[in-house]
Design an enzyme around this catalytic site. Structure first.
Site, short mmCIF file in Angstrom:
data_model
loop_
_atom_site.label_atom_id
_atom_site.label_comp_id
_atom_site.label_asym_id
_atom_site.label_seq_id
_atom_site.Cartn_x
_atom_site.Cartn_y
_atom_site.Cartn_z
N SER A 1 0.85 -1.20 0.00
CA SER A 1 0.00 0.00 0.00
C SER A 1 0.87 1.23 0.00
O SER A 1 1.67 1.45 0.93
CB SER A 1 -0.89 0.02 1.24
OG SER A 1 -1.45 1.32 1.38
N MET B 1 -9.13 7.97 0.59
CA MET B 1 -9.89 8.36 1.79
C MET B 1 -10.43 9.77 1.62
O MET B 1 -9.73 10.65 1.10
CB MET B 1 -8.98 8.28 3.01
CG MET B 1 -8.30 6.93 3.19
SD MET B 1 -7.44 6.86 4.76
CE MET B 1 -6.54 5.30 4.58
N ASP C 1 -4.92 3.57 -1.46
CA ASP C 1 -5.95 3.86 -0.45
C ASP C 1 -6.53 5.25 -0.66
O ASP C 1 -5.84 6.26 -0.48
CB ASP C 1 -5.35 3.75 0.95
CG ASP C 1 -5.14 2.31 1.35
OD1 ASP C 1 -6.12 1.53 1.25
OD2 ASP C 1 -4.03 1.94 1.75
N MET D 1 -11.31 -6.00 5.82
CA MET D 1 -10.51 -5.08 6.62
C MET D 1 -10.16 -5.75 7.95
O MET D 1 -11.04 -6.20 8.68
CB MET D 1 -11.30 -3.79 6.92
CG MET D 1 -11.47 -2.84 5.75
SD MET D 1 -9.95 -2.30 4.92
CE MET D 1 -8.99 -1.63 6.28
N HIS E 1 -1.50 -1.29 -4.06
CA HIS E 1 -2.74 -0.92 -3.38
C HIS E 1 -2.78 0.59 -3.16
O HIS E 1 -1.84 1.18 -2.64
CB HIS E 1 -2.79 -1.68 -2.05
CG HIS E 1 -4.08 -1.57 -1.31
ND1 HIS E 1 -5.19 -2.34 -1.62
CD2 HIS E 1 -4.45 -0.80 -0.27
CE1 HIS E 1 -6.16 -2.07 -0.79
NE2 HIS E 1 -5.76 -1.11 0.04
N HIS F 1 -8.71 1.17 -3.51
CA HIS F 1 -9.58 0.88 -2.36
C HIS F 1 -10.27 2.17 -1.96
O HIS F 1 -9.65 3.05 -1.37
CB HIS F 1 -8.69 0.32 -1.24
CG HIS F 1 -9.42 0.07 0.05
ND1 HIS F 1 -8.75 -0.18 1.22
CD2 HIS F 1 -10.74 -0.01 0.36
CE1 HIS F 1 -9.62 -0.40 2.20
NE2 HIS F 1 -10.84 -0.28 1.70
N MET G 1 -12.33 4.29 0.27
CA MET G 1 -12.91 4.46 1.61
C MET G 1 -13.60 5.81 1.61
O MET G 1 -13.11 6.80 2.19
CB MET G 1 -11.79 4.37 2.66
CG MET G 1 -11.29 2.95 2.85
SD MET G 1 -9.71 2.89 3.69
CE MET G 1 -8.62 3.11 2.30
N ASP H 1 -6.55 -6.59 4.46
CA ASP H 1 -5.94 -5.27 4.50
C ASP H 1 -5.92 -4.72 5.93
O ASP H 1 -6.97 -4.50 6.53
CB ASP H 1 -6.78 -4.35 3.60
CG ASP H 1 -6.20 -2.96 3.45
OD1 ASP H 1 -5.09 -2.71 3.95
OD2 ASP H 1 -6.88 -2.12 2.82
C1 DX5 Z 1 -6.18 1.35 6.07
C2 DX5 Z 1 -5.79 1.04 4.64
C3 DX5 Z 1 -4.68 0.08 4.50
C4 DX5 Z 1 -3.37 0.52 5.07
C5 DX5 Z 1 -2.64 -0.69 5.53
O1 DX5 Z 1 -7.38 2.06 6.10
O2 DX5 Z 1 -6.91 0.52 3.94
O3 DX5 Z 1 -4.51 -0.30 3.14
O4 DX5 Z 1 -2.55 1.20 4.15
O5 DX5 Z 1 -1.53 -0.26 6.23
P1 DX5 Z 1 -0.75 -1.23 7.22
O6 DX5 Z 1 -0.25 -2.38 6.41
O7 DX5 Z 1 0.32 -0.36 7.77
O8 DX5 Z 1 -1.76 -1.68 8.26
ZN ZN Z 2 -6.57 -0.35 1.84
#
Ligand code: DX5
Ligand code: ZN
Length: 224
Positions: free
Chosen positions: A11, A40, A38, A140, A36, A69, A71, A180
């Site tokens: 990620s 947000m 993320d 998750m 990956h 992904h 969110m 994840d």
């Molecule tokens: C959290 C993200 C993850 C995050 C994982 O909301 O969806 O993808 O980057 O990070 P680590 O591996 O550090 O838990």
């Molecule tokens: Zn993620």
């Protein structure tokens, strides 16, 4: 279960945002097949990260699978922008979708892979009606929003439960399970053995002294 191929998906949330093309190089050098991303929105989760413009800038720098992904609330608004930007797969949260079937259809028409995700406290039954309509289930294993959190122990049972339900519905070959949050070298094998096909790792890769070596170590862990 131990001989199947498990994919590592670093990620870039934990990478240096001033040098994301270098993060992509690290992923490629390490042998990661997925990257990956993320997304947000400061609404579905408190944090605010990457938009379609960034994915568009990343796209020419890699031919790896860009695993987006979402969110975000109202994920339907972002499907087309991320598809146009060059995402290969788009995953949305069941908790954020008023009409999950519509979001699935929207992603499907773009030709991208369809993923559905659930937060740790959401029952598996919430996503079960969509098992046969998606390409991937993203489990998750931390509350979404931030990298660097600890793996929630009940996640392993949830992965096994989803794996079992996919088997019962003869969907084990058509739907991948991605996990994840809090994935480290010392729990990667347990998570893979529970039924995960794709492991996301952010801080365990980009927080390592040698991120390329960290990816290689993950690959060794989950293939041996
Ligand atoms: C959290 C993200 C993850 C995050 C994982 O909301 O969806 O993808 O980057 O990070 P680590 O591996 O550090 O838990
Ligand atoms: Zn993620």
């Amino acid at each position: 279960m131990s001989n199947k191929t498990v994919i590592i998906a670093p990620s870039i949330l934990s990478a240096d945002f001033s040098n994301l093309s270098s993060a992509l190089n690290i992923c490629e050098k390490g042998g990661a097949e997925y990257i990956h991303v993320d997304v947000m929105d400061n609404h579905f989760v408190p944090n605010l990260t990457i938009g379609p413009l960034v994915v568009k800038s990343l796209r020419p720098h890699t031919n790896r699978f860009l695993d987006v992904h979402l969110m975000v609330t109202n994920p339907e608004n972002l499907v087309e922008p991320f598809a146009r930007a060059g995402a290969d797969g788009i995953t949305f949260h069941i908790e954020a979708a008023e009409n999950p079937d519509d979001v699935i259809d929207l992603i499907r028409v773009t030709g991208k892979q369809v993923g559905i995700s659930l937060k740790p406290k959401t029952p598996v039954s919430a996503i079960e009606p969509f098992f046969d309509k998606v390409d991937m289930i993203l489990v998750m294993s931390v509350e979404p929003g931030f990298g660097g959190q600890g793996y929630l122990p009940g996640s392993t049972e949830r992965i096994a439960e989803i794996r079992q339900r996919l088997l019962e519905q003869c969907l084990q070959d058509s739907v991948l399970i991605e996990v994840d949050g809090g994935i480290k070298l010392d729990n990667a094998k347990e998570v893979a053995n529970a039924g995960a096909d794709i492991l996301v790792a952010g801080s365990a890769v980009f927080g390592a002294d040698d991120p390329v070596a960290a990816i290689q170590q993950f690959i060794n862990k989950i293939t041996n």
